[in-house]
Design an enzyme around this catalytic site. Structure first.
Site, PDB file in Angstrom:
ATOM      1  CD  GLU A  14      -2.902  -1.205   2.303  1.00  0.00           C
ATOM      2  OE1 GLU A  14      -4.106  -1.495   2.160  1.00  0.00           O
ATOM      3  OE2 GLU A  14      -2.377  -1.044   3.422  1.00  0.00           O
ATOM      4  CG  ASP A 199     -11.912  -8.045  -0.467  1.00  0.00           C
ATOM      5  OD1 ASP A 199     -12.877  -8.228   0.290  1.00  0.00           O
ATOM      6  OD2 ASP A 199     -10.851  -7.494  -0.096  1.00  0.00           O
TER       7      ASP A 199
END
Length: 231
Positions: A14, A199
């Protein structure tokens, strides 16, 4: 006076695109079992780190950023699981409120998510959220807003998704944002939690997460850099 901005992610994946996008020479400073990347970008001092997964790690890293580095704003960039149909893979979401969905003191007649001398929902910075919306409008990006639920578990079931929506009206779920926002609130440091959807927090979540992590992290990182440009 040089503005000091803390930039956080939970995982190496990230913050890697963040470090690359800023394109400055970062000094690496070890502290508290973590590494903080310190650099200067357009007359702003930026401190970048990934906390590692979970609320305890993100609490430690956020506290270190504030107390050891003196950051005046904290921006969190990363990925999350969608809980609602209108949040698709790679969509961007800014948290208006966050909640610790795994806190349960109901045995003492407290509502779920509530800790005595605290509150169920943790607020983020109205001014930073407004800036995020301005940046989104300028770039013609759809930026959703809503409640993000945080807990020390990777949510991957329909039942848990439905619970988080019904109990907290949450739009997305992850594992760090609420603790970051809580620390910032207590120290009076403005905070913005930005997530890109990786997701759907369902039975296929583990496979989807692995497949879309890098792309979703890049989406969030690019938007975060645009916010820093405007600060």
């Amino acid at each position: 006076m040089v503005q000091k901005i803390g930039i956080l992610g939970a995982m190496r994946e990230e913050i890697t695109p963040i470090l690359e996008l800023f394109g400055v020479d970062f000094e690496e400073i070890p502290l508290g079992g973590n590494v903080f990347h310190k650099g200067v970008y357009h007359n702003k001092e930026i401190i970048v780190a990934y906390s590692k997964i979970g609320k305890v790690h993100s609490t430690l890293t956020t506290t270190s950023m504030i107390l050891a580095f003196g950051v005046q704003k904290v921006l969190f960039s990363g990925v999350a699981g969608s809980l609602v149909k209108d949040l698709k893979i790679n969509d961007l979401l800014v948290a208006i409120q966050l909640v610790q969905h795994d806190v349960d003191l109901s045995a003492f007649d407290h509502p779920l998510g509530f800790i005595p001398e605290s509150a169920i929902f943790i607020e983020t910075s109205e001014s930073l959220n407004a800036l995020a919306k301005e940046v989104a409008n300028e770039q013609h990006i759809v930026l959703k807003e809503g409640v993000i639920a945080s807990g020390d578990q990777f949510v991957h079931s329909k039942e848990r998704k439905e619970f988080l929506v019904s109990e907290f009206k949450a739009s997305a779920v992850e594992m760090e944002g609420a603790s970051v926002a809580f620390v910032c609130q207590k120290f009076g440091v403005p905070c913005c939690v930005l997530r890109s959807i990786s997701d759907n927090a369902d039975e296929e979540a583990n496979m989807s997460f692995d497949a879309f992590l890098e792309k979703s992290a890049q989406t969030s990182a690019k938007f975060l850099k645009s916010m820093v440009d405007e600060l």
